[in-house]
Design a protein around this motif. Structure first.
Motif, PDB file in Angstrom:
ATOM      1  N   ARG A 126     -30.746   2.961  42.683  1.00  0.00           N
ATOM      2  CA  ARG A 126     -30.134   1.701  42.253  1.00  0.00           C
ATOM      3  C   ARG A 126     -29.376   1.065  43.414  1.00  0.00           C
ATOM      4  O   ARG A 126     -29.487  -0.153  43.652  1.00  0.00           O
ATOM      5  CB  ARG A 126     -29.194   1.966  41.078  1.00  0.00           C
ATOM      6  CG  ARG A 126     -28.327   0.785  40.671  1.00  0.00           C
ATOM      7  CD  ARG A 126     -29.148  -0.338  40.087  1.00  0.00           C
ATOM      8  NE  ARG A 126     -29.642   0.010  38.762  1.00  0.00           N
ATOM      9  CZ  ARG A 126     -30.497  -0.749  38.075  1.00  0.00           C
ATOM     10  NH1 ARG A 126     -30.962  -1.876  38.607  1.00  0.00           N
ATOM     11  NH2 ARG A 126     -30.917  -0.374  36.883  1.00  0.00           N
ATOM     12  N   GLU A 129     -31.625  -0.349  46.070  1.00  0.00           N
ATOM     13  CA  GLU A 129     -32.499  -1.386  45.507  1.00  0.00           C
ATOM     14  C   GLU A 129     -33.947  -0.929  45.355  1.00  0.00           C
ATOM     15  O   GLU A 129     -34.854  -1.755  45.294  1.00  0.00           O
ATOM     16  CB  GLU A 129     -32.429  -2.663  46.352  1.00  0.00           C
ATOM     17  CG  GLU A 129     -31.027  -3.261  46.401  1.00  0.00           C
ATOM     18  CD  GLU A 129     -30.970  -4.549  47.203  1.00  0.00           C
ATOM     19  OE1 GLU A 129     -31.956  -4.856  47.905  1.00  0.00           O
ATOM     20  OE2 GLU A 129     -29.949  -5.263  47.117  1.00  0.00           O
ATOM     21  N   GLN A 130     -34.162   0.373  45.287  1.00  0.00           N
ATOM     22  CA  GLN A 130     -35.518   0.865  45.041  1.00  0.00           C
ATOM     23  C   GLN A 130     -35.968   0.579  43.608  1.00  0.00           C
ATOM     24  O   GLN A 130     -37.167   0.382  43.365  1.00  0.00           O
ATOM     25  CB  GLN A 130     -35.574   2.377  45.307  1.00  0.00           C
ATOM     26  CG  GLN A 130     -35.353   2.764  46.748  1.00  0.00           C
ATOM     27  CD  GLN A 130     -35.436   4.261  46.966  1.00  0.00           C
ATOM     28  OE1 GLN A 130     -36.435   4.893  46.613  1.00  0.00           O
ATOM     29  NE2 GLN A 130     -34.391   4.845  47.539  1.00  0.00           N
ATOM     30  N   ASP A 132     -35.143  -2.124  41.948  1.00  0.00           N
ATOM     31  CA  ASP A 132     -35.577  -3.525  42.008  1.00  0.00           C
ATOM     32  C   ASP A 132     -36.966  -3.635  42.633  1.00  0.00           C
ATOM     33  O   ASP A 132     -37.784  -4.483  42.227  1.00  0.00           O
ATOM     34  CB  ASP A 132     -34.572  -4.351  42.821  1.00  0.00           C
ATOM     35  CG  ASP A 132     -33.199  -4.384  42.168  1.00  0.00           C
ATOM     36  OD1 ASP A 132     -33.138  -4.286  40.918  1.00  0.00           O
ATOM     37  OD2 ASP A 132     -32.194  -4.490  42.889  1.00  0.00           O
ATOM     38  N   LEU A 135     -39.586  -2.935  40.041  1.00  0.00           N
ATOM     39  CA  LEU A 135     -39.810  -4.108  39.197  1.00  0.00           C
ATOM     40  C   LEU A 135     -40.679  -5.136  39.915  1.00  0.00           C
ATOM     41  O   LEU A 135     -41.551  -5.772  39.301  1.00  0.00           O
ATOM     42  CB  LEU A 135     -38.469  -4.734  38.800  1.00  0.00           C
ATOM     43  CG  LEU A 135     -37.597  -3.915  37.843  1.00  0.00           C
ATOM     44  CD1 LEU A 135     -36.217  -4.547  37.712  1.00  0.00           C
ATOM     45  CD2 LEU A 135     -38.268  -3.815  36.482  1.00  0.00           C
ATOM     46  N   THR A 136     -40.451  -5.284  41.208  1.00  0.00           N
ATOM     47  CA  THR A 136     -41.254  -6.223  41.996  1.00  0.00           C
ATOM     48  C   THR A 136     -42.722  -5.804  42.009  1.00  0.00           C
ATOM     49  O   THR A 136     -43.628  -6.650  42.017  1.00  0.00           O
ATOM     50  CB  THR A 136     -40.724  -6.290  43.438  1.00  0.00           C
ATOM     51  OG1 THR A 136     -39.348  -6.671  43.410  1.00  0.00           O
ATOM     52  CG2 THR A 136     -41.512  -7.296  44.261  1.00  0.00           C
ATOM     53  N   TYR A 223     -28.991   5.255  36.046  1.00  0.00           N
ATOM     54  CA  TYR A 223     -29.619   3.939  35.907  1.00  0.00           C
ATOM     55  C   TYR A 223     -28.570   2.828  35.846  1.00  0.00           C
ATOM     56  O   TYR A 223     -28.821   1.712  36.303  1.00  0.00           O
ATOM     57  CB  TYR A 223     -30.473   3.925  34.645  1.00  0.00           C
ATOM     58  CG  TYR A 223     -31.480   2.803  34.565  1.00  0.00           C
ATOM     59  CD1 TYR A 223     -32.726   2.917  35.179  1.00  0.00           C
ATOM     60  CD2 TYR A 223     -31.188   1.629  33.877  1.00  0.00           C
ATOM     61  CE1 TYR A 223     -33.648   1.883  35.103  1.00  0.00           C
ATOM     62  CE2 TYR A 223     -32.109   0.602  33.802  1.00  0.00           C
ATOM     63  CZ  TYR A 223     -33.339   0.725  34.420  1.00  0.00           C
ATOM     64  OH  TYR A 223     -34.250  -0.300  34.354  1.00  0.00           O
ATOM     65  N   ARG A 227     -22.203   0.115  42.337  1.00  0.00           N
ATOM     66  CA  ARG A 227     -22.695  -0.004  43.705  1.00  0.00           C
ATOM     67  C   ARG A 227     -21.907   0.902  44.649  1.00  0.00           C
ATOM     68  O   ARG A 227     -20.748   1.224  44.405  1.00  0.00           O
ATOM     69  CB  ARG A 227     -22.574  -1.465  44.163  1.00  0.00           C
ATOM     70  CG  ARG A 227     -23.442  -2.436  43.373  1.00  0.00           C
ATOM     71  CD  ARG A 227     -24.908  -2.199  43.647  1.00  0.00           C
ATOM     72  NE  ARG A 227     -25.769  -3.123  42.895  1.00  0.00           N
ATOM     73  CZ  ARG A 227     -27.085  -3.136  42.996  1.00  0.00           C
ATOM     74  NH1 ARG A 227     -27.698  -2.290  43.807  1.00  0.00           N
ATOM     75  NH2 ARG A 227     -27.807  -3.980  42.285  1.00  0.00           N
TER      76      ARG A 227
END
Length: 261
Positions: A126, A129-130, A132, A135-136, A223, A227
């Motif tokens: 998280r 940003e893995q 994210d 999701l990409t 999850y 940050r």
């Protein structure tokens, strides 16, 4: 009057926050179950989780079981000596292990090892940003990260607890025969003749529930972590604490359901 009002306000905020957290966990659990039973399935992640949660947890579970079984037999023998009931020591020890100590201690030890590592792994994903990135790439993080771990823990925990039960009884056997004067044949006979299938089965059902809880808590806190390094550390701590508390609470509820009648 103002102090009393602020006090009530704080209580209300804590209560509402608690129930809101319960609701979020319930929704998260529902989504995890949904993704477990619906395709696509990620077999590689599931196999990796089986190895990590199951096989790599064997040393800590096994050592805990052997020493706990030995100490339990010793304490039961010393306590029953006042009543001249030493002969029941093997059965009482085995019953306590398969019904309670095996599932609970196994669940707590695996929670300390697995919930923390799962939470740290997902929380780090998280932060970096893995998630994210998944999701990409049109990959559902719940299905890829959460479902395999929860399913693996639910399936493998009964096996771990069964091994835990065997090693716990073995630890008691070693202490009973070497320190307390029991013959090996009499010890085994007293254990086998008095244990019933439901005694072992109830513990294995508990183990599956505990496996679901400990993996779910690790995934949930990871999850939803904050940050930075502080967020990862907080997620790891919260995962272990919440998993341990929920395992103990679930153990009481299941014991009531299984044996209250």
């Amino acid at each position: 009057m103002v102090i009393f009002t602020n006090f009530l306000t704080n209580i209300g905020e804590v209560t509402l926050g608690f129930f809101a957290m319960i609701g979020r966990i319930a929704i998260f659990a529902g989504l995890a179950i949904k993704h477990i039973v619906t395709p696509p399935f990620y077999g590689r992640e599931f196999s990796r989780s089986l190895w990590h949660i199951g096989f790599l947890s064997l040393p800590v579970v096994g050592l805990t079981a052997i020493f706990t079984g030995g100490a339990l037999v010793l304490q039961i023998f010393l306590g029953s000596s006042d009543l001249n009931a030493q002969s029941v020591t093997p059965f009482i020890a085995a019953l306590a292990i398969v019904r309670e100590l095996g599932p609970v201690l196994g669940g707590l030890m695996v929670a300390g090892r697995v919930s923390s590592s799962v939470a740290a792994e997902i929380a780090t994903m998280r932060v970096t940003e893995q998630i994210d990135a998944l999701l990409t790439l049109s990959t559902n993080p719940m299905k890829y990260l959460v479902a395999p771990r929860v399913l693996a823990a639910t399936l493998v925990m009964p096996l771990l607890v069964l091994i835990n039960d065997i090693l716990g009884i073995l630890g008691g056997y070693l202490v009973g025969t070497s320190r307390l004067g029991f013959s090996g044949h009499a010890y085994i006979k007293a254990t086998v003749d008095n244990l019933e299938f439901w005694d072992v089965g109830s513990g294995l059902i508990k183990a599956a529930v505990f496996g679901f809880i400990l993996a779910l808590m690790g995934c949930y806190h990871g999850y939803n972590s904050g940050r930075g390094a502080q967020g990862v550390g907080r997620a790891t701590t919260n995962a272990v604490v919440s998993a341990s508390v929920l395992i103990l609470a679930a153990n009481y509820i299941l014991t009531e359901l299984f044996f209250s009648s």
